[in-house]
Design a protein around this motif. Structure first.
Motif, short mmCIF file in Angstrom:
data_model
loop_
_atom_site.label_atom_id
_atom_site.label_comp_id
_atom_site.label_asym_id
_atom_site.label_seq_id
_atom_site.Cartn_x
_atom_site.Cartn_y
_atom_site.Cartn_z
N VAL A 173 40.34 41.94 40.59
CA VAL A 173 39.46 42.78 39.59
C VAL A 173 40.38 42.67 38.18
O VAL A 173 39.71 42.69 37.06
N ILE A 174 41.67 43.00 38.09
CA ILE A 174 42.27 43.28 36.70
C ILE A 174 41.93 41.71 36.15
O ILE A 174 41.76 41.88 34.75
N LEU A 175 42.24 40.67 36.65
CA LEU A 175 42.12 39.40 35.95
C LEU A 175 40.68 39.09 35.28
O LEU A 175 40.42 38.63 34.50
N LEU A 176 39.69 39.54 36.41
CA LEU A 176 38.17 39.44 36.13
C LEU A 176 38.01 40.10 34.85
O LEU A 176 37.32 39.82 33.91
N LEU A 177 38.42 41.49 34.93
CA LEU A 177 38.12 42.48 33.72
C LEU A 177 38.80 41.91 32.43
O LEU A 177 38.43 42.19 31.24
N VAL A 178 39.97 41.31 32.51
CA VAL A 178 40.55 40.75 31.26
C VAL A 178 39.90 39.59 30.71
O VAL A 178 39.54 39.66 29.71
N GLY A 179 39.41 38.83 31.74
CA GLY A 179 38.42 37.64 31.27
C GLY A 179 37.30 38.11 30.65
O GLY A 179 36.61 37.64 29.43
N LEU A 180 36.69 39.16 31.27
CA LEU A 180 35.35 39.75 30.80
C LEU A 180 35.37 40.45 29.33
O LEU A 180 34.66 40.29 28.63
N GLY A 181 36.42 41.18 29.07
CA GLY A 181 36.88 41.84 27.83
C GLY A 181 36.88 40.57 26.93
O GLY A 181 36.63 40.63 25.66
N GLY A 182 37.62 39.62 27.01
CA GLY A 182 37.75 38.68 26.38
C GLY A 182 36.57 37.70 25.90
O GLY A 182 36.22 37.53 24.74
N GLY A 183 35.80 37.65 26.98
CA GLY A 183 34.44 36.83 26.63
C GLY A 183 33.56 37.78 25.75
O GLY A 183 32.74 37.20 24.83
N TRP A 184 33.45 39.02 26.17
CA TRP A 184 32.72 40.08 25.07
C TRP A 184 33.06 39.82 23.89
O TRP A 184 32.21 39.82 22.74
N ILE A 185 34.45 39.88 23.37
CA ILE A 185 34.94 40.01 22.28
C ILE A 185 34.54 38.71 21.34
O ILE A 185 34.23 38.74 20.38
N ILE A 186 34.85 37.38 22.01
CA ILE A 186 34.61 36.38 21.50
C ILE A 186 32.98 35.84 21.31
O ILE A 186 32.81 35.29 20.20
N PHE B 122 52.26 26.38 41.31
CA PHE B 122 51.28 25.91 40.35
C PHE B 122 49.90 26.35 40.85
O PHE B 122 49.07 26.77 40.28
N ILE B 123 49.46 26.28 42.26
CA ILE B 123 48.49 26.78 42.78
C ILE B 123 48.25 28.17 42.52
O ILE B 123 46.88 28.53 42.40
N SER B 124 49.11 28.95 42.81
CA SER B 124 49.01 30.34 42.47
C SER B 124 48.79 30.68 41.07
O SER B 124 47.92 31.54 40.79
N LEU B 125 49.26 29.70 40.21
CA LEU B 125 48.95 30.15 38.67
C LEU B 125 47.53 29.55 38.54
O LEU B 125 46.82 30.07 37.70
N ALA B 126 46.97 28.64 39.15
CA ALA B 126 45.82 28.25 38.79
C ALA B 126 44.59 28.99 39.59
O ALA B 126 43.67 29.26 38.42
N TYR B 127 44.93 29.91 40.57
CA TYR B 127 44.00 30.85 40.96
C TYR B 127 43.90 31.84 39.82
O TYR B 127 42.96 32.51 39.46
N MET B 128 44.89 32.48 39.31
CA MET B 128 45.20 33.35 38.11
C MET B 128 44.28 32.94 36.89
O MET B 128 43.48 33.83 36.55
N THR B 129 44.42 31.67 36.67
CA THR B 129 43.73 31.19 35.70
C THR B 129 42.26 31.08 35.69
O THR B 129 41.48 31.38 34.92
N ALA B 130 42.08 30.55 36.91
CA ALA B 130 40.42 30.38 37.46
C ALA B 130 39.74 31.72 37.37
O ALA B 130 38.71 31.98 36.73
N PHE B 131 40.45 33.02 37.78
CA PHE B 131 39.78 34.28 37.74
C PHE B 131 39.48 34.64 36.33
O PHE B 131 38.37 35.29 36.01
N VAL B 132 40.65 34.47 35.28
CA VAL B 132 40.36 34.74 34.05
C VAL B 132 39.21 34.05 33.27
O VAL B 132 38.34 34.45 32.67
N LEU C 88 35.74 35.51 31.67
CA LEU C 88 35.58 35.08 30.49
C LEU C 88 33.98 34.54 30.22
O LEU C 88 33.41 34.85 29.38
N LEU C 89 33.74 33.72 30.98
CA LEU C 89 32.30 33.28 31.11
C LEU C 89 31.40 34.23 31.28
O LEU C 89 30.13 34.27 30.44
N VAL C 90 31.51 35.15 32.30
CA VAL C 90 30.84 36.09 32.52
C VAL C 90 30.60 37.08 31.33
O VAL C 90 29.40 37.53 30.78
N GLY C 91 31.68 37.31 30.43
CA GLY C 91 31.59 38.05 29.40
C GLY C 91 30.59 37.68 28.31
O GLY C 91 30.01 38.17 27.51
#
Length: 396
Positions: A167-180, A368-378, A382-385
């Protein structure tokens, strides 16, 4: 077709049917087997929690050898091998190094047909228990070879923490997408609005920090393993000043000599060969009429990794292989006490030694897979935002 031939054909079919059903019934009849017993229901078994704040105890398990009528098989010789669940690269566990490895290998005699022990289960998944039971007295019963499965579910706290992080990562990406995605004025000479540049700068800083964490974590794990050994040696030196403790693995008391043989060090994911030997100090002959209370304890936090009570063989020895999953020093302790009906009674005494366990950092692919998961959530956030900003523009 004559009646004689017809009767002969019918009789042959009937005889074949009788023989077939006899074999089928024999194959389906109860056979000698091994039953897994655990006081804790399988649905409540959870793996070891590395960051637990409450003391953790090993799981109590028992294997009962029974005949076709479910009666226990006395004087049975057990050979038990426990294997951890196979690797799960896309959904790794807390201890990926021990996935698909041997956790325990023990061979002992069970006078009542039951093998009891305690073992920490480090990770989730289905554990394989390969059991081979043979009679001590030849031809007393048919040998048993059986593979049992022990399922261990993941701790619900892991799912809760994963959901919170997602949820935290999705919110971070959502906020970034909204600003951009918003309309922002670009000053002369600038390639992007100030808010977008600040956001991208923050993302770059976070990405660099994550990469540094991924690449340095292995070195940190190695240094912590060395630090554990150094701190343990320092602690032993201080403890020796207050109360001397014999960690040599050899004790001579009351006419007995007890030795702890085998490996003095171990590596996470590889089983260590351990052995205890009891002899008469005067005659140097093996001693059998004793009980061996075996226990391995992690020294930093004090939790018990493995515990078992058994008897030595005809050579006065008891051997087993044990896997370690935590890269910290462990203590192997064996209490020698007389059997209830032994002719030679004595006061129980202990022999112990320390085992240095070397930690192994998780493979780069797992990190690397763990990092990829976190990046994917962001990125998803971002796309949703961006989509929401495009469909729901704000009018000033």
């Amino acid at each position: 077709m004559s009646k004689f031939k017809l009767y002969t054909l019918i009789s042959a079919i009937c005889m074949m049917s009788v023989v077939f059903y006899s074999f089928a019934g024999f194959s389906q009849s109860p056979q000698p087997h091994v039953r897994l017993i655990s006081p804790t229901p399988a649905s409540q078994l959870i793996p070891f929690e590395a960051e637990a704040t409450t003391p953790q105890s090993p799981v109590k398990l028992a294997l009962q050898a029974e005949d076709s009528t479910d009666k226990s098989l006395d004087n049975a010789k057990f050979n038990l091998q426990i294997f951890t669940p196979p690797p799960t690269p896309w959904f790794t566990t807390d201890f990926p190094i021990v996935e698909g490895t041997k956790l325990l290998d023990i061979e002992t005699i069970a006078p009542k047909g039951q093998l009891e022990f305690q073992q920490i289960l480090p990770i989730r998944g289905n554990y394989q228990l390969k059991v081979n039971v043979t009679p001590v007295v030849a031809n007393a019963f048919t040998p048993i070879q059986q593979t049992l499965t022990l399922p261990v579910a993941e701790n619900w706290v892991k799912y809760r923490n994963f959901a919170i992080l997602t949820v935290i990562l999705l919110l971070v990406g959502l906020g970034g997408g909204w600003i951009i995605g918003g309309r922002q004025a670009i000053a002369p000479g600038e390639m992007a609005p100030q808010q977008v540049r600040l956001l991208l700068s923050g993302v770059i800083v976070v990405a660099i920090s994550a990469l540094l964490f991924v690449n340095i974590s292995a070195e940190v794990a190695q240094s912590q393993s060395s630090g554990h050994a150094h701190n343990h040696d320092h602690h032993d030196h201080g403890a020796a000043t207050a109360a001397p403790v014999d960690n040599s693995g050899i004790v001579r008391q009351q006419g007995f000599q007890a030795q702890l043989l085998g490996d003095d060090s171990a590596t996470v994911g590889k089983p260590a060969a351990l052995q205890v030997k009891v002899t008469d100090e005067n005659t140097n002959q093996p001693v059998q009429e004793v009980l061996l209370n075996i226990k391995t304890t992690q020294l930093e936090d004090g939790w018990v990794n493995f515990a078992y009570q058994g008897v030595p063989d005809t050579t006065g020895q008891f051997s087993w292989e044990q896997g370690f999953f935590d890269g910290a020093p462990h203590k192997l302790e064996v209490e020698i006490s007389p059997q209830p009906n032994a002719s030679r009674q004595f006061t129980p005494f202990k022999v112990q030694k320390d085992i240095d366990v070397e930690g192994v950092a998780p493979p780069f692919s797992v990190r690397f897979i763990s990092l990829a998961y976190m990046t994917a959530f962001v990125i998803v956030g971002l796309l949703v935002g961006l989509r929401l900003r495009k469909n729901l523009p704000l009018h000033s």
